[in-house]
Design an enzyme around this catalytic site. Structure first.
Site, short mmCIF file in Angstrom:
data_model
loop_
_atom_site.label_atom_id
_atom_site.label_comp_id
_atom_site.label_asym_id
_atom_site.label_seq_id
_atom_site.Cartn_x
_atom_site.Cartn_y
_atom_site.Cartn_z
N ASP A 140 0.66 -1.28 0.15
CA ASP A 140 0.01 -0.01 -0.10
C ASP A 140 0.87 1.23 -0.07
O ASP A 140 2.27 1.23 0.25
CB ASP A 140 -0.90 0.00 1.22
CG ASP A 140 -2.23 0.78 0.82
OD1 ASP A 140 -2.06 1.96 0.03
OD2 ASP A 140 -3.19 0.90 1.60
C1 BGC Z 1 -5.06 3.45 0.34
C2 BGC Z 1 -5.07 2.54 -0.85
C3 BGC Z 1 -4.84 2.98 -2.13
C4 BGC Z 1 -3.54 3.80 -2.13
C5 BGC Z 1 -3.31 4.81 -3.50
C6 BGC Z 1 -3.94 4.18 0.09
O1 BGC Z 1 -3.65 5.21 1.02
O2 BGC Z 1 -5.05 2.76 1.44
O3 BGC Z 1 -6.29 1.90 -0.84
O4 BGC Z 1 -5.04 2.33 -3.30
O5 BGC Z 1 -3.47 4.68 -1.16
O6 BGC Z 1 -4.14 5.75 -3.47
#
Ligand code: BGC
Length: 774
Positions: A284
């Site tokens: 993530d």
């Molecule tokens: C989130 C993800 C997301 C990523 C990219 C993160 O903060 O937890 O779900 O895909 O950001 O935007």
């Protein structure tokens, strides 16, 4: 003569296109697509390999909160979450990665383009999609959503969100599907198949046990192997095995002491070796701490990518603490995905997806998932009613999606009032003016940011005196009150004025109901929230309750379709509505300790999450898992089992008949009660579900389920195995987890060792888990 000179000479002598189809380009490097990936890797410098495994980085557009960052880049696709590095020397393209579950999150307006717009469809959120229990419908939504990704030049969609809904306070519940892993798995698999039918990669996230936003970057989840296997991993397992997603996104949190992106046991032993996952794993955004451990664990791609990660890997390989062979494996997996990407294929995207066509599907998907929770004396559908009085700010300023990376920038969002207007309802326009003024003023006083993370201000309700409501009631025939809640990434829901209604809301609902009822007029309450809320304190005031969750850009239209009876509601709850928050089994352990910024959270409820808890421990919910009303009724008949003795599998069939007066669809649910002689098992668990076609009054449909050995089994920790106990199994077919219509039994003669797995992810502390003794 050097290699490259020979190559050039051959190019000259041979037909013109020969040199373009050869494994080496003019710089004499093997090329992706024509040379083997291994040969490319063998040519790469260490620095080049690291460029493959570390994303291209974020620019200044990143949105940041206390609890993390979401990607937002200004590259080829503005507003995408991130991208991989291109290495033109080897023909390796940049891949664009973009959120998210309810639609493509990209910037609708580009700084260098004053002519075109890049809006995306805001689909109903995951929770609403799942409430349709319709995998065919969800596959078609995935297909259309994936097509928008494709036509906007995106290679990888960062969706679906598949975390189990453990607790109603998780701020991202709206992005997820259910408290039940089987349902989450089947819905997720359908979505992935739809997305990937476009050649776009789908990413199941956040793997695993990311069940809260409070300190999500660092919280350590202490959870038993059994709860992990049966609940938190299970949905992902189903999706991997059924739909082969190209990507998995590891989560931010730790599980039993290890950050998930750094867990070899999770990403290699379970995901790859046990489940046969063939794709890539990405972090993530900013997840995990130790980049080297991430490489070793099999977390191939570090997102969004930063110089720090590059330097750490470089140093580790140079000083021998990271074997370059491991890095090579990570690179190999990413290149195997890159060679199949749309960018590699140079797909000529048009930037004009069929937004109008998708709006029609978004409206259908929303209306199919809306859950009717109460409908006394056929309050709904609203027919023969002249004028509606719409109360509640969310009737006018409807929350169509959540905040954070799951937000979508669609062109038009249809509020409830607009949907009702479009459907030709007559409504109280003076009341509308009053609300418009109030909401506009609140937005001037408290400006809302364009892109938001976590909790946003919700316009407080207007206080109407009894006299004012009297007057409205004189001029209208029915009242609608919409309860609005807004939350999202980075923040969990508060119990007070979040899960619970605030005093003003409660008081207004009560007074409106009293005054309208005194005039023999009714009150409909609409719940516009992203998770379960408290209903007991006010539900007696409502004649009907409709739950559209957050229904996407077509919210108002889809709600109107159900209110006027164009669509007969067929959605059912995928989460339990507790009577009070304290009734939830995780409530003592959410969000962990210390409460303000939890470092540890112990899943003491074990496998007793959601209905598994309520039904096993006889706790009366407000609305149970699987519940949802229709404008018609269904009768269940002829439950048949292919055998009374289990051998390999058992088929179960049942006939459902529409016995009412309007056409409708029914969600048929199969629950299984295991013998639980030596194992502690929930009272019953969902093992199958089916949605009927639209049945005309009097029409029937027979639905069939197949139970496999794994459906009978439970995870036995000291044997690290899925085991089905010998004894009698009860098959319960119901319209909800409590409304069981027909029951039958079969026997398993001998205990079955269904699957032996690895002893991994063992908790580091003793967790005193809840036990249900029969
Ligand atoms: C989130 C993800 C997301 C990523 C990219 C993160 O903060 O937890 O779900 O895909 O950001 O935007």
């Amino acid at each position: 003569m050097s290699c490259s000179k020979t190559f050039l000479l051959l190019c000259f002598l041979l037909p013109f296109n020969w040199c373009f189809s050869q494994p080496f380009n003019s710089n004499n490097k093997p090329q992706l697509g024509t040379s083997s990936i291994k040969s490319i890797i063998s040519e790469m410098t260490l620095e080049e390999k690291i460029q493959v495994v570390v994303g291209a980085g974020l620019d200044s557009q990143a949105s940041q909160s206390d609890d993390g960052i979401i990607g937002d880049v200004k590259g080829r696709v503005q507003g995408a979450a991130g991208s991989t590095n291109s290495l033109p020397k080897y023909g390796i393209p940049e891949m664009i990665l973009s959120d998210g579950p309810a639609g493509l999150r990209i910037d609708p307006i580009r700084h260098n383009d004053s002519i075109n717009t890049y809006y995306a469809t805001a689909w109903p959120v995951g929770l609403l999609l799942a409430s349709s229990w319709d995998t065919t419908l969800i596959a078609s939504v995935g297909k259309a959503l994936g097509n928008e990704a494709k036509e906007y030049g995106v290679d990888v969609l960062l969706a679906p969100g598949m975390n189990l809904i453990r607790d109603p306070l998780n701020g991202r519940n709206f992005e997820y599907y259910s408290e039940d892993p089987l349902l989450s798995g089947f819905i997720g698999a359908a979505y992935v198949k739809g997305v990937q039918s476009n050649g776009v990669g789908s990413t199941i996230k956040h793997f695993v046990a990311n069940n809260q936003e409070s300190n999500r970057l660092n919280v350590n989840v202490n959870v038993s192997e059994r709860a992990l296997r049966e609940l938190y991993l299970r949905g992902f397992e189903i999706a991997v095995k059924q739909a082969s997603p190209l990507w998995v996104m590891s989560s931010y949190n730790k599980v039993n002491g290890t950050y998930t992106p750094e867990s070899y046991d999770l990403l290699t032993t379970i995901l790859r070796k046990e489940w046969g996952f063939k794709g890539g794993v990405m972090t993530d955004w900013g997840g995990g701490r130790n980049t080297v451990e991430q490489m070793r664990a099999g977390n191939d791609l570090i997102m969004p990518g930063a110089e720090f990660a590059t330097q750490t890997i470089l140093k580790a390989v140079k000083n021998g603490s990271l074997d370059e062979k491991i890095l090579d494996e990570n690179v190999e997996r990413i290149l195997a995905l890159a060679v199949n990407s749309l960018s590699f294929k140079k797909y000529n995207y048009n930037n004009t997806p069929d937004l109008n066509g998708h709006a029609v599907l978004a409206r259908k998907a929303a209306s199919e998932g809306i859950v009717l929770l109460k409908n006394t004396n056929n309050t709904l559908p609203i027919v023969k009613i002249n004028k509606l009085a719409l109360f509640g700010c969310a009737s006018y300023d409807t929350f169509t999606g959540g905040t954070g990376s799951g937000e979508v920038y669609s062109k038009d969002n249809v509020s409830i009032v607009d949907g009702l207007k479009n459907a030709g309802f007559n409504y109280d326009s003076e009341l509308e003016l009053r609300y418009d003024k109030h909401i506009t003023q609140d937005k001037i006083d408290f400006p809302r940011p364009k892109k938001t993370l976590g909790k946003v201000r919700i316009t407080p309700e207007i206080f109407f005196s009894k006299e004012q409501i009297e007057e409205v009631a004189n001029n209208n025939d029915i009242a609608i009150f919409t309860i609005g809640r807004q939350i999202g990434e980075g923040k969990d829901v508060d119990v007070e004025d979040g899960f619970n209604l605030n005093e003003l809301e409660k008081e207004q609902i009560k007074t409106i109901a009293e005054i309208f009822h005194a005039k023999n007029k009714k009150l409909v309450v609409i719940i516009n929230a992203g998770g379960a809320i408290e209903t007991v304190s006010w539900h007696n005031s409502a004649d009907a309750i409709l739950l559209p969750w957050k229904a996407g850009q077509e919210s108002g239209n889809a709600i109107a379709d159900v209110l006027n009876g164009l669509v007969n509601p067929s959605g059912k709850l995928t989460v339990t509505f507790p009577k009070k928050y304290e009734d939830v089994s995780s409530s003592n352990n959410f969000p962990g300790t210390p409460a303000k910024r939890p470092k540890q959270v112990n899943y003491e409820e074990g496998v007793y999450v959601g209905y598994r808890y309520f039904n096993s421990f006889n706790i009366e919910p407000a609305y149970e898992f699987g519940f949802g009303l229709s404008y018609t009724q269904f009768e269940y008949r002829h439950l048949k089992l292919s055998s009374k003795k289990f051998k390999d599998f058992i088929s179960v069939s049942i006939t459902v008949t529409n016995t009412g007066h309007v056409a409708g669809k029914e969600v048929v649910q199969l629950y299984l009660s295991a013998p639980a002689a030596s194992l502690d098992r929930p009272e019953a668990e969902l093992k199958g579900f089916a949605k009927t076609a639209l049945l005309a009054p009097g029409a029937s449909q027979t639905v069939t389920f197949k139970l496999s050995a794994k459906d009978l089994a439970s995870y036995v920790t000291d044997q690290s195995a899925w085991i089905a106990e010998a004894g009698k199994y009860a098959v319960k077919i119901g319209a909800s987890s409590k409304d069981i219509k027909q029951t039958s039994q079969f026997a398993l003669k001998q205990v079955l060792l269904v699957e032996k797995v690895n002893k991994v992810l063992t908790p580091q502390i003793a967790i005193s888990e809840l036990i249900h003794k029969k």
